[in-house]
Scaffold this motif. Sequence first.
Motif, PDB file in Angstrom:
ATOM      1  N   ASP A  78     -19.080  11.312  23.994  1.00  0.00           N
ATOM      2  CA  ASP A  78     -18.878  12.215  22.866  1.00  0.00           C
ATOM      3  C   ASP A  78     -17.355  12.306  22.728  1.00  0.00           C
ATOM      4  O   ASP A  78     -16.684  12.901  23.570  1.00  0.00           O
ATOM      5  N   LEU A  79     -16.809  11.684  21.659  1.00  0.00           N
ATOM      6  CA  LEU A  79     -15.338  11.585  21.582  1.00  0.00           C
ATOM      7  C   LEU A  79     -14.667  12.927  21.285  1.00  0.00           C
ATOM      8  O   LEU A  79     -13.452  13.057  21.437  1.00  0.00           O
ATOM      9  N   SER A  80     -15.460  13.932  20.901  1.00  0.00           N
ATOM     10  CA  SER A  80     -14.861  15.259  20.721  1.00  0.00           C
ATOM     11  C   SER A  80     -14.876  16.042  22.036  1.00  0.00           C
ATOM     12  O   SER A  80     -14.347  17.151  22.120  1.00  0.00           O
ATOM     13  N   ASN A  81     -15.508  15.459  23.046  1.00  0.00           N
ATOM     14  CA  ASN A  81     -15.575  16.116  24.365  1.00  0.00           C
ATOM     15  C   ASN A  81     -15.680  15.007  25.416  1.00  0.00           C
ATOM     16  O   ASN A  81     -16.725  14.793  26.013  1.00  0.00           O
ATOM     17  N   LYS A  82     -14.549  14.317  25.612  1.00  0.00           N
ATOM     18  CA  LYS A  82     -14.567  13.106  26.444  1.00  0.00           C
ATOM     19  C   LYS A  82     -14.883  13.445  27.908  1.00  0.00           C
ATOM     20  O   LYS A  82     -14.449  14.489  28.405  1.00  0.00           O
ATOM     21  N   SER A  83     -15.587  12.532  28.561  1.00  0.00           N
ATOM     22  CA  SER A  83     -15.956  12.775  29.956  1.00  0.00           C
ATOM     23  C   SER A  83     -14.724  12.620  30.857  1.00  0.00           C
ATOM     24  O   SER A  83     -13.752  11.934  30.503  1.00  0.00           O
ATOM     25  N   LYS A 130      -7.150   6.958  26.511  1.00  0.00           N
ATOM     26  CA  LYS A 130      -8.354   7.832  26.480  1.00  0.00           C
ATOM     27  C   LYS A 130      -9.340   7.410  25.382  1.00  0.00           C
ATOM     28  O   LYS A 130      -9.925   8.243  24.696  1.00  0.00           O
ATOM     29  N   THR A 131      -9.462   6.102  25.164  1.00  0.00           N
ATOM     30  CA  THR A 131     -10.344   5.584  24.120  1.00  0.00           C
ATOM     31  C   THR A 131     -11.468   4.746  24.722  1.00  0.00           C
ATOM     32  O   THR A 131     -11.354   4.247  25.852  1.00  0.00           O
ATOM     33  N   VAL A 132     -12.542   4.599  23.929  1.00  0.00           N
ATOM     34  CA  VAL A 132     -13.576   3.610  24.250  1.00  0.00           C
ATOM     35  C   VAL A 132     -13.242   2.342  23.457  1.00  0.00           C
ATOM     36  O   VAL A 132     -12.587   2.436  22.409  1.00  0.00           O
ATOM     37  N   PRO A 133     -13.623   1.180  23.918  1.00  0.00           N
ATOM     38  CA  PRO A 133     -14.421   0.927  25.111  1.00  0.00           C
ATOM     39  C   PRO A 133     -13.593   0.874  26.392  1.00  0.00           C
ATOM     40  O   PRO A 133     -12.423   0.502  26.367  1.00  0.00           O
ATOM     41  N   VAL A 134     -14.291   1.259  27.484  1.00  0.00           N
ATOM     42  CA  VAL A 134     -13.791   0.977  28.831  1.00  0.00           C
ATOM     43  C   VAL A 134     -14.932   0.269  29.541  1.00  0.00           C
ATOM     44  O   VAL A 134     -16.086   0.702  29.437  1.00  0.00           O
ATOM     45  N   THR A 190      -9.607  -1.872  30.151  1.00  0.00           N
ATOM     46  CA  THR A 190      -9.558  -1.173  28.866  1.00  0.00           C
ATOM     47  C   THR A 190      -9.021  -2.109  27.782  1.00  0.00           C
ATOM     48  O   THR A 190      -8.464  -3.168  28.084  1.00  0.00           O
ATOM     49  N   GLU A 191      -9.190  -1.680  26.533  1.00  0.00           N
ATOM     50  CA  GLU A 191      -8.791  -2.415  25.324  1.00  0.00           C
ATOM     51  C   GLU A 191      -9.785  -3.553  25.063  1.00  0.00           C
ATOM     52  O   GLU A 191      -9.903  -4.495  25.855  1.00  0.00           O
ATOM     53  N   SER A 192     -10.442  -3.476  23.897  1.00  0.00           N
ATOM     54  CA  SER A 192     -11.547  -4.395  23.609  1.00  0.00           C
ATOM     55  C   SER A 192     -11.165  -5.870  23.734  1.00  0.00           C
ATOM     56  O   SER A 192     -11.916  -6.668  24.312  1.00  0.00           O
ATOM     57  N   LEU A 193      -9.992  -6.249  23.226  1.00  0.00           N
ATOM     58  CA  LEU A 193      -9.631  -7.677  23.276  1.00  0.00           C
ATOM     59  C   LEU A 193      -9.303  -8.120  24.703  1.00  0.00           C
ATOM     60  O   LEU A 193      -9.591  -9.253  25.095  1.00  0.00           O
ATOM     61  N   GLY A 240     -20.363   4.647  16.814  1.00  0.00           N
ATOM     62  CA  GLY A 240     -19.722   4.133  15.610  1.00  0.00           C
ATOM     63  C   GLY A 240     -18.458   3.330  15.873  1.00  0.00           C
ATOM     64  O   GLY A 240     -17.736   3.023  14.921  1.00  0.00           O
ATOM     65  N   SER A 241     -18.190   2.979  17.105  1.00  0.00           N
ATOM     66  CA  SER A 241     -16.909   2.322  17.399  1.00  0.00           C
ATOM     67  C   SER A 241     -16.986   0.801  17.205  1.00  0.00           C
ATOM     68  O   SER A 241     -17.686   0.108  17.950  1.00  0.00           O
ATOM     69  N   PRO A 242     -16.220   0.260  16.237  1.00  0.00           N
ATOM     70  CA  PRO A 242     -16.224  -1.196  16.063  1.00  0.00           C
ATOM     71  C   PRO A 242     -15.626  -1.910  17.273  1.00  0.00           C
ATOM     72  O   PRO A 242     -15.991  -3.049  17.568  1.00  0.00           O
ATOM     73  N   PHE A 243     -14.713  -1.237  17.984  1.00  0.00           N
ATOM     74  CA  PHE A 243     -14.077  -1.861  19.150  1.00  0.00           C
ATOM     75  C   PHE A 243     -15.082  -1.976  20.305  1.00  0.00           C
ATOM     76  O   PHE A 243     -15.125  -2.991  21.007  1.00  0.00           O
ATOM     77  N   ALA A 244     -15.898  -0.936  20.478  1.00  0.00           N
ATOM     78  CA  ALA A 244     -16.932  -1.000  21.515  1.00  0.00           C
ATOM     79  C   ALA A 244     -18.012  -2.010  21.110  1.00  0.00           C
ATOM     80  O   ALA A 244     -18.527  -2.751  21.961  1.00  0.00           O
ATOM     81  N   CYS A 245     -18.329  -2.064  19.805  1.00  0.00           N
ATOM     82  CA  CYS A 245     -19.335  -3.034  19.310  1.00  0.00           C
ATOM     83  C   CYS A 245     -18.914  -4.449  19.644  1.00  0.00           C
ATOM     84  O   CYS A 245     -19.728  -5.289  20.036  1.00  0.00           O
ATOM     85  N   ARG A 246     -17.641  -4.720  19.462  1.00  0.00           N
ATOM     86  CA  ARG A 246     -17.085  -6.043  19.732  1.00  0.00           C
ATOM     87  C   ARG A 246     -17.411  -6.461  21.181  1.00  0.00           C
ATOM     88  O   ARG A 246     -17.818  -7.584  21.444  1.00  0.00           O
ATOM     89  N   VAL A 247     -17.239  -5.522  22.109  1.00  0.00           N
ATOM     90  CA  VAL A 247     -17.490  -5.837  23.523  1.00  0.00           C
ATOM     91  C   VAL A 247     -18.992  -5.973  23.775  1.00  0.00           C
ATOM     92  O   VAL A 247     -19.437  -6.870  24.508  1.00  0.00           O
TER      93      VAL A 247
HETATM   94  N1  LIG Z   1      -7.178  -0.848  20.529  1.00  0.00           N
HETATM   95  C1  LIG Z   1      -8.320  -0.168  21.081  1.00  0.00           C
HETATM   96  C2  LIG Z   1      -8.872   0.807  20.047  1.00  0.00           C
HETATM   97  C3  LIG Z   1      -9.943   1.713  20.659  1.00  0.00           C
HETATM   98  C4  LIG Z   1     -10.222   2.907  19.764  1.00  0.00           C
HETATM   99  O1  LIG Z   1      -9.435   3.279  18.868  1.00  0.00           O
HETATM  100  N2  LIG Z   1     -11.365   3.563  20.035  1.00  0.00           N
HETATM  101  C5  LIG Z   1     -11.714   4.771  19.301  1.00  0.00           C
HETATM  102  C6  LIG Z   1     -13.159   4.708  18.843  1.00  0.00           C
HETATM  103  S1  LIG Z   1     -13.353   3.523  17.542  1.00  0.00           S
HETATM  104  C7  LIG Z   1     -11.594   5.984  20.236  1.00  0.00           C
HETATM  105  O2  LIG Z   1     -11.976   5.934  21.369  1.00  0.00           O
HETATM  106  N3  LIG Z   1     -11.035   7.067  19.692  1.00  0.00           N
HETATM  107  C8  LIG Z   1     -10.885   8.293  20.421  1.00  0.00           C
HETATM  108  C9  LIG Z   1      -9.502   8.828  20.334  1.00  0.00           C
HETATM  109  O3  LIG Z   1      -8.610   8.156  19.781  1.00  0.00           O
HETATM  110  O4  LIG Z   1      -9.294   9.940  20.837  1.00  0.00           O
HETATM  111  C10 LIG Z   1      -9.371  -1.207  21.522  1.00  0.00           C
HETATM  112  O5  LIG Z   1      -9.374  -2.309  20.945  1.00  0.00           O
HETATM  113  O6  LIG Z   1     -10.145  -0.946  22.468  1.00  0.00           O
END
Ligand SMILES: N[C@@H](CCC(=O)N[C@@H](CS)C(=O)NCC(=O)O)C(=O)O
Length: 144
Positions: free
Chosen positions: A36-41, A52-56, A65-68, A12-19
Amino acid sequence: MADEVKLYTFGGSPFACRVRIALNLKGIKHELVVEDLSNKSADLIKYNPVNKTVPVMLHNGNPITESLVIIEYLDDVWKEAPILPQDAYRKAQDRFWAKFIDDKCAPAVLNTVSSHGEENALAEAHEQLQFLENELGREEVLWR
Ligand SMILES: N[C@@H](CCC(=O)N[C@@H](CS)C(=O)NCC(=O)O)C(=O)O
Protein backbone atom coordinates in the motif's frame (compact mmCIF):
# COMPACT_ATOMS: atom_id res chain seq x y z
CA MET A 1 18.56 -25.18 -2.36
CA ALA A 2 15.72 -23.76 -4.49
CA ASP A 3 15.85 -20.07 -5.29
CA GLU A 4 13.57 -17.95 -3.15
CA VAL A 5 12.22 -14.94 -5.06
CA LYS A 6 9.89 -12.35 -3.55
CA LEU A 7 8.65 -9.26 -5.39
CA TYR A 8 7.37 -6.17 -3.59
CA THR A 9 4.83 -4.71 -5.98
CA PHE A 10 1.80 -2.47 -6.37
CA GLY A 11 -1.12 -3.21 -8.69
CA GLY A 12 -0.94 -0.11 -10.85
CA SER A 13 2.83 0.15 -11.12
CA PRO A 14 4.16 -0.14 -14.69
CA PHE A 15 7.68 -0.57 -13.26
CA ALA A 16 6.61 -3.55 -11.13
CA CYS A 17 4.64 -4.94 -14.12
CA ARG A 18 7.81 -4.85 -16.18
CA VAL A 19 9.54 -7.13 -13.65
CA ARG A 20 6.52 -9.44 -13.32
CA ILE A 21 6.47 -9.91 -17.11
CA ALA A 22 10.19 -10.78 -17.09
CA LEU A 23 9.75 -13.24 -14.18
CA ASN A 24 6.87 -14.92 -16.00
CA LEU A 25 8.66 -15.07 -19.37
CA LYS A 26 11.57 -16.77 -17.65
CA GLY A 27 9.28 -19.08 -15.67
CA ILE A 28 10.78 -18.03 -12.33
CA LYS A 29 8.59 -18.99 -9.39
CA HIS A 30 8.03 -16.01 -7.11
CA GLU A 31 5.93 -14.69 -4.29
CA LEU A 32 4.23 -11.30 -4.58
CA VAL A 33 4.02 -8.84 -1.70
CA VAL A 34 1.48 -6.15 -2.60
CA GLU A 35 2.33 -2.81 -1.02
CA ASP A 36 0.00 0.00 0.00
CA LEU A 37 2.04 2.97 -1.26
CA SER A 38 0.22 5.37 1.07
CA ASN A 39 1.36 3.23 4.01
CA LYS A 40 4.58 1.52 2.98
CA SER A 41 5.72 -1.54 4.90
CA ALA A 42 8.80 -1.45 7.12
CA ASP A 43 10.30 -4.12 4.84
CA LEU A 44 9.95 -1.96 1.70
CA ILE A 45 11.68 0.95 3.44
CA LYS A 46 14.38 -1.37 4.82
CA TYR A 47 15.07 -2.95 1.41
CA ASN A 48 14.87 0.27 -0.63
CA PRO A 49 15.87 3.04 1.81
CA VAL A 50 17.05 5.40 -0.94
CA ASN A 51 13.92 5.60 -3.14
CA LYS A 52 11.33 3.69 -1.05
CA THR A 53 9.65 2.59 -4.30
CA VAL A 54 8.37 -0.65 -5.79
CA PRO A 55 9.48 -2.88 -7.35
CA VAL A 56 11.97 -4.44 -4.98
CA MET A 57 13.00 -8.04 -5.58
CA LEU A 58 14.45 -10.25 -2.88
CA HIS A 59 16.56 -13.12 -4.18
CA ASN A 60 17.47 -15.55 -1.41
CA GLY A 61 17.16 -12.61 0.98
CA ASN A 62 19.23 -10.13 -1.08
CA PRO A 63 17.33 -6.99 -2.15
CA ILE A 64 17.62 -5.63 -5.70
CA THR A 65 15.91 -2.35 -6.60
CA GLU A 66 15.04 -0.39 -9.77
CA SER A 67 13.07 -2.29 -12.42
CA LEU A 68 15.71 -2.14 -15.17
CA VAL A 69 18.46 -3.19 -12.76
CA ILE A 70 16.29 -6.11 -11.63
CA ILE A 71 15.71 -7.24 -15.22
CA GLU A 72 19.44 -7.23 -15.98
CA TYR A 73 20.00 -9.20 -12.76
CA LEU A 74 17.40 -11.77 -13.84
CA ASP A 75 19.26 -12.24 -17.14
CA ASP A 76 22.60 -12.56 -15.29
CA VAL A 77 21.32 -15.23 -12.91
CA TRP A 78 18.73 -17.11 -15.03
CA LYS A 79 20.32 -17.49 -18.46
CA GLU A 80 17.32 -19.20 -20.10
CA ALA A 81 14.82 -17.08 -22.10
CA PRO A 82 17.01 -13.93 -22.11
CA ILE A 83 15.11 -10.65 -21.96
CA LEU A 84 17.89 -8.48 -23.38
CA PRO A 85 19.74 -9.27 -26.63
CA GLN A 86 23.12 -11.02 -26.32
CA ASP A 87 24.72 -8.70 -28.90
CA ALA A 88 26.37 -5.76 -27.09
CA TYR A 89 25.23 -3.11 -29.57
CA ARG A 90 21.60 -4.27 -29.59
CA LYS A 91 21.69 -4.50 -25.81
CA ALA A 92 22.92 -0.89 -25.62
CA GLN A 93 20.07 0.17 -27.93
CA ASP A 94 17.49 -1.60 -25.78
CA ARG A 95 18.90 0.02 -22.65
CA PHE A 96 18.64 3.40 -24.38
CA TRP A 97 14.96 2.90 -25.26
CA ALA A 98 14.10 1.57 -21.82
CA LYS A 99 15.66 4.69 -20.30
CA PHE A 100 13.84 6.82 -22.89
CA ILE A 101 10.52 5.35 -21.73
CA ASP A 102 11.36 6.12 -18.09
CA ASP A 103 12.86 9.59 -18.63
CA LYS A 104 10.68 10.95 -21.46
CA CYS A 105 7.49 8.95 -22.13
CA ALA A 106 6.33 8.19 -18.59
CA PRO A 107 6.67 11.79 -17.29
CA ALA A 108 5.03 13.21 -20.45
CA VAL A 109 2.06 10.82 -20.19
CA LEU A 110 1.66 11.51 -16.45
CA ASN A 111 1.73 15.22 -17.21
CA THR A 112 -1.29 14.86 -19.53
CA VAL A 113 -3.21 13.45 -16.56
CA SER A 114 -2.07 15.99 -13.97
CA SER A 115 -2.66 18.90 -16.40
CA HIS A 116 -6.15 17.52 -17.23
CA GLY A 117 -5.30 17.16 -20.90
CA GLU A 118 -3.70 20.56 -21.40
CA GLU A 119 -2.82 21.02 -25.11
CA ASN A 120 0.96 21.43 -24.75
CA ALA A 121 1.14 18.41 -22.45
CA LEU A 122 -0.76 16.31 -25.00
CA ALA A 123 1.52 17.47 -27.83
CA GLU A 124 4.63 16.63 -25.78
CA ALA A 125 3.35 13.14 -24.90
CA HIS A 126 2.38 12.54 -28.52
CA GLU A 127 5.85 13.55 -29.70
CA GLN A 128 7.64 11.23 -27.26
CA LEU A 129 5.33 8.28 -27.98
CA GLN A 130 5.80 8.85 -31.71
CA PHE A 131 9.58 8.44 -31.29
CA LEU A 132 8.93 5.15 -29.50
CA GLU A 133 6.42 3.93 -32.07
CA ASN A 134 8.82 4.69 -34.92
CA GLU A 135 11.53 2.71 -33.13
CA LEU A 136 9.24 -0.26 -32.43
CA GLY A 137 8.12 -0.28 -36.07
CA ARG A 138 11.64 -0.63 -37.43
CA GLU A 139 12.03 -3.97 -39.20
CA GLU A 140 15.16 -5.08 -37.38
CA VAL A 141 13.48 -4.42 -34.02
CA LEU A 142 10.45 -6.51 -34.99
CA TRP A 143 12.62 -9.39 -36.25
CA ARG A 144 14.73 -9.84 -33.13
N1 LIG B 1 12.78 4.06 -11.54
C1 LIG B 1 11.99 3.23 -10.67
C2 LIG B 1 10.58 3.82 -10.56
C3 LIG B 1 9.77 3.11 -9.48
C4 LIG B 1 8.53 3.91 -9.12
O1 LIG B 1 8.41 5.12 -9.38
N2 LIG B 1 7.59 3.22 -8.45
C5 LIG B 1 6.39 3.89 -7.97
C6 LIG B 1 5.16 3.08 -8.32
S1 LIG B 1 4.84 3.14 -10.06
C7 LIG B 1 6.44 3.99 -6.43
O2 LIG B 1 6.83 3.07 -5.77
N3 LIG B 1 6.04 5.15 -5.92
C8 LIG B 1 5.99 5.39 -4.51
C9 LIG B 1 6.66 6.66 -4.13
O3 LIG B 1 7.28 7.32 -4.99
O4 LIG B 1 6.58 7.01 -2.95
C10 LIG B 1 11.97 1.79 -11.22
O5 LIG B 1 12.15 1.63 -12.44
O6 LIG B 1 11.84 0.83 -10.43
